[in-house]
Design a protein around this motif. Structure first.
Motif, mmCIF file in Angstrom:
data_model
loop_
_atom_site.group_PDB
_atom_site.id
_atom_site.type_symbol
_atom_site.label_atom_id
_atom_site.label_comp_id
_atom_site.label_asym_id
_atom_site.label_seq_id
_atom_site.Cartn_x
_atom_site.Cartn_y
_atom_site.Cartn_z
ATOM 1 N N TYR A 35 38.633 54.659 31.261
ATOM 2 C CA TYR A 35 39.398 55.621 32.128
ATOM 3 C C TYR A 35 40.048 56.708 31.362
ATOM 4 O O TYR A 35 40.126 56.540 29.855
ATOM 5 N N PHE A 42 47.677 60.505 35.644
ATOM 6 C CA PHE A 42 46.802 60.334 36.697
ATOM 7 C C PHE A 42 45.263 59.659 36.068
ATOM 8 O O PHE A 42 45.162 60.194 34.800
ATOM 9 N N ILE A 56 28.646 53.042 37.464
ATOM 10 C CA ILE A 56 29.512 54.169 37.899
ATOM 11 C C ILE A 56 29.548 55.235 36.967
ATOM 12 O O ILE A 56 29.770 55.186 35.875
ATOM 13 N N GLY A 97 33.931 41.443 41.379
ATOM 14 C CA GLY A 97 34.472 41.127 42.635
ATOM 15 C C GLY A 97 35.582 41.633 43.041
ATOM 16 O O GLY A 97 36.557 41.767 42.392
ATOM 17 N N VAL A 98 35.862 41.561 44.430
ATOM 18 C CA VAL A 98 36.996 42.495 45.046
ATOM 19 C C VAL A 98 38.302 41.914 44.632
ATOM 20 O O VAL A 98 39.280 42.658 44.665
ATOM 21 N N TYR A 102 41.660 44.427 37.000
ATOM 22 C CA TYR A 102 41.262 44.772 35.729
ATOM 23 C C TYR A 102 42.290 44.248 34.694
ATOM 24 O O TYR A 102 43.252 43.890 34.694
ATOM 25 N N PHE A 104 43.391 45.699 30.965
ATOM 26 C CA PHE A 104 43.316 46.931 30.108
ATOM 27 C C PHE A 104 43.484 47.060 28.754
ATOM 28 O O PHE A 104 44.386 46.170 28.405
ATOM 29 N N PRO B 31 39.418 45.230 51.566
ATOM 30 C CA PRO B 31 40.014 45.448 50.040
ATOM 31 C C PRO B 31 41.010 44.421 49.671
ATOM 32 O O PRO B 31 41.871 43.858 50.479
ATOM 33 N N SER B 32 41.136 44.154 48.294
ATOM 34 C CA SER B 32 42.365 43.733 47.673
ATOM 35 C C SER B 32 43.290 44.827 47.122
ATOM 36 O O SER B 32 42.747 45.874 46.948
ATOM 37 N N PHE B 34 46.658 45.710 44.522
ATOM 38 C CA PHE B 34 47.341 45.391 43.438
ATOM 39 C C PHE B 34 48.425 46.453 43.036
ATOM 40 O O PHE B 34 48.468 47.495 43.419
ATOM 41 N N TYR B 36 50.063 47.588 39.022
ATOM 42 C CA TYR B 36 50.028 47.646 37.760
ATOM 43 C C TYR B 36 50.960 48.434 37.176
ATOM 44 O O TYR B 36 51.718 49.186 37.887
ATOM 45 N N GLN B 38 52.686 50.174 33.633
ATOM 46 C CA GLN B 38 52.451 50.550 32.344
ATOM 47 C C GLN B 38 53.892 50.855 31.655
ATOM 48 O O GLN B 38 54.411 52.025 32.060
ATOM 49 N N LEU B 44 47.904 49.536 30.977
ATOM 50 C CA LEU B 44 48.214 48.998 32.218
ATOM 51 C C LEU B 44 48.132 47.690 32.063
ATOM 52 O O LEU B 44 47.245 46.766 31.940
ATOM 53 N N LEU B 46 48.527 44.086 34.948
ATOM 54 C CA LEU B 46 48.326 43.732 36.328
ATOM 55 C C LEU B 46 49.907 42.920 36.544
ATOM 56 O O LEU B 46 50.391 42.106 35.877
ATOM 57 N N PHE B 89 51.530 51.812 39.283
ATOM 58 C CA PHE B 89 50.304 52.117 39.753
ATOM 59 C C PHE B 89 50.002 51.270 40.928
ATOM 60 O O PHE B 89 49.813 49.989 40.696
ATOM 61 N N SER B 93 40.937 47.567 45.549
ATOM 62 C CA SER B 93 39.529 47.049 45.175
ATOM 63 C C SER B 93 38.483 46.929 46.300
ATOM 64 O O SER B 93 39.092 46.026 47.263
ATOM 65 N N ASP B 94 37.495 47.622 46.494
ATOM 66 C CA ASP B 94 36.834 47.428 47.619
ATOM 67 C C ASP B 94 35.710 46.372 47.486
ATOM 68 O O ASP B 94 35.170 45.973 46.224
ATOM 69 N N ASN B 97 33.231 46.764 44.627
ATOM 70 C CA ASN B 97 33.815 46.361 43.386
ATOM 71 C C ASN B 97 34.134 47.814 42.374
ATOM 72 O O ASN B 97 34.210 47.666 41.359
ATOM 73 N N GLN B 98 34.704 48.514 43.407
ATOM 74 C CA GLN B 98 35.270 49.821 42.568
ATOM 75 C C GLN B 98 36.796 49.719 42.854
ATOM 76 O O GLN B 98 37.276 49.360 43.867
ATOM 77 N N PHE B 99 37.338 50.041 41.903
ATOM 78 C CA PHE B 99 38.885 50.400 41.782
ATOM 79 C C PHE B 99 39.605 51.759 42.123
ATOM 80 O O PHE B 99 38.888 52.710 41.721
ATOM 81 N N PHE B 101 42.847 54.136 42.348
ATOM 82 C CA PHE B 101 44.329 53.950 41.747
ATOM 83 C C PHE B 101 45.284 55.245 42.323
ATOM 84 O O PHE B 101 44.589 55.932 42.548
ATOM 85 N N THR B 103 48.574 57.754 41.913
ATOM 86 C CA THR B 103 48.638 58.723 41.004
ATOM 87 C C THR B 103 50.034 58.042 40.070
ATOM 88 O O THR B 103 50.116 59.036 39.151
#
Lengths: 113, 111
Positions: A35, A42, A56, A97-98, A102, A104, B31-32, B34, B36, B38, B44, B46, B89, B93-94, B97-99, B101, B103
């Protein structure tokens, strides 16, 4: 015993140089990510790798290339650095998995001068 | 498509004040969600999560409830401390399997 570690933490370099940032995770996760976080915090996903396959690839310049020698490592190579590349770069990993979040790394602050 | 919208900051509160950071989402499927956090100079972490509607995630005094009817996942804490100063943040997560975030919302707690 850091879960996701990336090096270096700080990187200052001149325009036009080529640099690499390394990332390693010891969590046994299937997927790793890069990222970019800009000055306004952002977050933009750049790449992810699952079992050595790129799954991706957002619209990042082809000067950026991920390299994954194995499931535990995902390095980021940047060629011909530009001023606009200055940012904090985060590596992350997930089990997949959903329902899983993550994990980091602590980030690499890249400054191009 | 999927997206997350969270309230813009910065937010400044006095110690022991009540905190709400709004987060709404758009998603197909289930979705799940979350949150986060920072802290300055760090990556970041969880904070909490919820994986299905009506679930409540909680951690370190923070709570958020997955509201499918309002597509929201607002973060709350009853009494903030100076050590809660950070950027928060919201993310989803859909099933692909993509997150995604939000802003980020900067919180500063003053003594």
């Amino acid at each position: 015993d850091t879960a996701v570690s990336q090096t270096p933490k700080y990187l200052v370099t001149q325009m036009g140089n080529d640099k690499s940032i390394k990332c390693e995770q010891n969590l046994g996760h299937d997927t790793m990510y890069w990222y970019k976080q800009d000055s306004k915090k952002f977050l933009k996903i750049m790449f992810s790798y699952n079992n050595k396959e790129l799954i991706i690839n957002e619209t990042v310049p082809n000067r950026f290339s991920p390299k994954s020698p194995d499931k535990a490592h995902l390095n980021l190579h940047i060629n011909s650095l530009e001023l606009g590349d200055s940012a904090v770069y985060f590596c992350a990993s997930s089990q997949g998995g959903v329902h899983y979040g993550y994990t980091f790394g602590s980030g690499t602050r890249l400054t191009v001068v | 498509g999927n997206s997350v919208t969270q309230m813009e900051g910065p937010v400044t509160l006095s110690e022991e004040a009540f905190l709400t950071i709004n987060c709404t989402y758009t998603a197909t499927g289930y979705p799940s969600l979350f949150w986060y956090v920072q802290y300055p100079g760090e990556g970041l972490q969880l904070l909490l999560k919820a994986t299905k509607a009506d679930d409540k995630g909680s951690n370190k005094g923070f709570e958020a409830t997955y509201r499918k009817e309002t597509t929201s996942f607002h973060l709350e804490k009853g009494s903030v401390q100076v050590s809660d100063s950070a950027v928060y943040f919201c993310a989803l997560s859909d099933t692909g399997n993509q997150f995604y975030f939000g802003t980020g919302t900067s919180l500063t707690v003053i003594p």
